[in-house]
Design a protein around this motif. Structure first.
Motif, mmCIF file in Angstrom:
data_model
loop_
_atom_site.group_PDB
_atom_site.id
_atom_site.type_symbol
_atom_site.label_atom_id
_atom_site.label_comp_id
_atom_site.label_asym_id
_atom_site.label_seq_id
_atom_site.Cartn_x
_atom_site.Cartn_y
_atom_site.Cartn_z
ATOM 1 N N HIS A 1 0.814 -1.216 0.000
ATOM 2 C CA HIS A 1 0.000 0.000 0.000
ATOM 3 C C HIS A 1 0.850 1.270 0.000
ATOM 4 O O HIS A 1 0.371 2.354 0.340
ATOM 5 N N TYR B 1 5.299 1.687 -5.919
ATOM 6 C CA TYR B 1 4.853 1.708 -7.312
ATOM 7 C C TYR B 1 5.540 2.814 -8.110
ATOM 8 O O TYR B 1 5.761 2.668 -9.313
ATOM 9 N N LYS C 1 1.379 2.126 -15.826
ATOM 10 C CA LYS C 1 0.496 1.415 -14.901
ATOM 11 C C LYS C 1 0.938 1.630 -13.447
ATOM 12 O O LYS C 1 0.123 1.886 -12.555
ATOM 13 N N ASN C 2 2.236 1.539 -13.211
ATOM 14 C CA ASN C 2 2.736 1.691 -11.844
ATOM 15 C C ASN C 2 2.685 3.135 -11.370
ATOM 16 O O ASN C 2 2.373 3.396 -10.200
ATOM 17 N N LYS D 1 -0.858 3.784 -10.364
ATOM 18 C CA LYS D 1 -1.156 3.169 -9.074
ATOM 19 C C LYS D 1 -0.530 3.965 -7.936
ATOM 20 O O LYS D 1 -1.146 4.156 -6.872
ATOM 21 N N SER E 1 -2.599 6.977 -7.242
ATOM 22 C CA SER E 1 -3.872 6.673 -6.576
ATOM 23 C C SER E 1 -3.691 6.631 -5.059
ATOM 24 O O SER E 1 -4.654 6.748 -4.304
#
Length: 408
Positions: free
Chosen positions: A363, A368, A386-387, A390, A393
């Motif tokens: 988390h 990421y 993509k990383n 993430k 986010s």
């Protein structure tokens, strides 16, 4: 998260404190009302810098409770800041408790007078059990409700505070995991506590407990203890108190209590605390020392990554065993090792470290963001995107936004 000065992380830790209004701040003061003591008590808090870092996963820290807080807080906090950055001590929260009436709070029994305590000073003595209840039922729960605490507590005290530390170990064993008693006033109440120690230490209740005792011999007359034993006087009883406790510890050394007594021939009673705290913390955090910045082989890209990973896993397993709870390999250490190998174009090795962090800290923004940097360096734009997405986010971080825009 890429660190521009990542090499400094391995070689030259930079020590700094949070700053507010251009003043250097090392801690904060709080107050709490104690129903048990019937009075307001203040306490000082030191938090490691990493506790406010949003880049990495939130950590939980051991808590060190320090008596005579007005005397010992600043030096101990500075020591912890420095030794934590060098990875000699485990980063910890410090709770320092300044005094209201130290004779009342630190003495386990009431006396009318004593060898080093006149009748006026001794009048309020004997409040140690109440003060213990204050710690157990009020202060410790308050600290654990407010701060990211690990299931590990340490108690440090000097002189009468050192007496309180020994009494707490013997009679309230489960309250703390480790104890540092600095030149304890074992002479108190005709050395009663050292006499009780033999029977108490014979009980098998000290598993996973650690005790460090310092004894300041500077400026003391050298006495023949065999000669002292021949005559029973309050002074002779006081002289023998530490020997009596040491003998009790030696006779019960198979009862799981890990202990050490260190004698300081050049330190007096009042100069012993700082060096005793250092040595005591070094003893208690001894398994953490393999992470020291001076252990160059552990952080060198010339060493096989599997060798480093195995060393880290083994070392952290030992740390976890000695501390009594699971401690994962540091996200920041693993992250910096990943970048070190990435900069050396050892991509497979770098990925092994980034992958370990992903497993241990799923988390974390940093995990990421670092994987995005890894895939970007490999030319894998879609995996990098993509990383980064993430990572964002979890935390809106402008430099990562810029890296994502550059890929698009």
């Amino acid at each position: 998260m890429k660190k521009i000065f990542f090499l400094l992380f391995f070689l030259i830790p930079i020590i700094s404190y949070s700053q507010e209004n251009n003043d250097i701040s090392i801690g904060k003061t709080y107050k709490t009302y104690s129903k048990i003591l019937g009075e307001e008590r203040s306490y000082f808090i030191y938090l490691p810098k990493s506790a406010s870092d949003r880049i990495y996963s939130k950590q939980k820290y051991p808590v060190i409770y320090v008596l005579d807080g007005e005397e010992h807080f600043q030096g101990l906090a500075a020591m912890m800041e420095n030794m934590g950055s060098l990875r000699i001590f485990q980063e910890s929260i410090i709770v320092a408790i300044p005094n209201v009436d130290r004779i009342r709070d630190f003495t386990p029994t009431h006396i009318t007078s004593g060898i080093f305590l006149d009748s006026v000073s001794a009048k309020s003595s004997g409040g140690g059990e109440k003060f213990t209840l204050f710690l157990q039922n009020e202060l410790i729960p308050e600290i654990e409700s407010k701060y990211p605490t690990a299931p590990y507590r340490m108690l440090i005290g000097h002189s009468l505070g050192g007496l309180f530390v020994i009494n707490t170990l013997l009679k309230h064993t489960e309250l703390f995991n480790s104890y540092i008693s600095i030149d304890p006033a074992l002479w108190y109440d005709n050395s009663k506590l050292s006499k009780e120690a033999e029977n108490i230490l014979s009980d098998n209740k000290f598993k996973n407990k650690t005790l460090f005792i310092s004894v300041a011999n500077g400026f003391k007359k050298k006495l023949d203890t065999a000669e002292v034993r021949k005559t029973i006087t309050p002074f002779n009883d006081a002289v023998l108190a530490m020997d009596r406790l040491k003998s009790a510890l030696q006779r019960n050394s198979n009862k799981n209590l890990l202990w050490k007594i260190k004698y300081y021939e050049l330190e007096g009673h009042n100069t012993a605390p700082f060096i005793s705290e250092y040595d005591g913390l070094h003893y208690i955090f001894r398994d953490y020392n393999f992470l020291s910045v001076d252990n160059y082989d552990l952080f060198s890209t010339s060493v096989n990554d599997k060798t480093i990973l195995d060393s880290l896993k083994s070392g952290y397993k030992q740390i976890s065993n000695s501390m009594g709870y699971e401690i994962l390999p540091s996200e920041q250490i693993i992250n910096n090792l990943g970048y070190a190998f990435l900069r050396s174009n050892k991509f497979e090795s770098a990925y092994h470290f980034f992958e370990m962090n992903e497993i241990n800290y799923p988390h974390s923004f940093n995990v990421y963001d670092a994987l995005g940097d890894y895939h970007s360096a490999k030319g894998r734009k879609e995996e990098a995107k993509k990383n980064y997405i993430k990572a964002l986010s979890i935390l809106d971080y402008p430099p990562t936004v810029d890296k994502l825009k550059a890929l698009k």
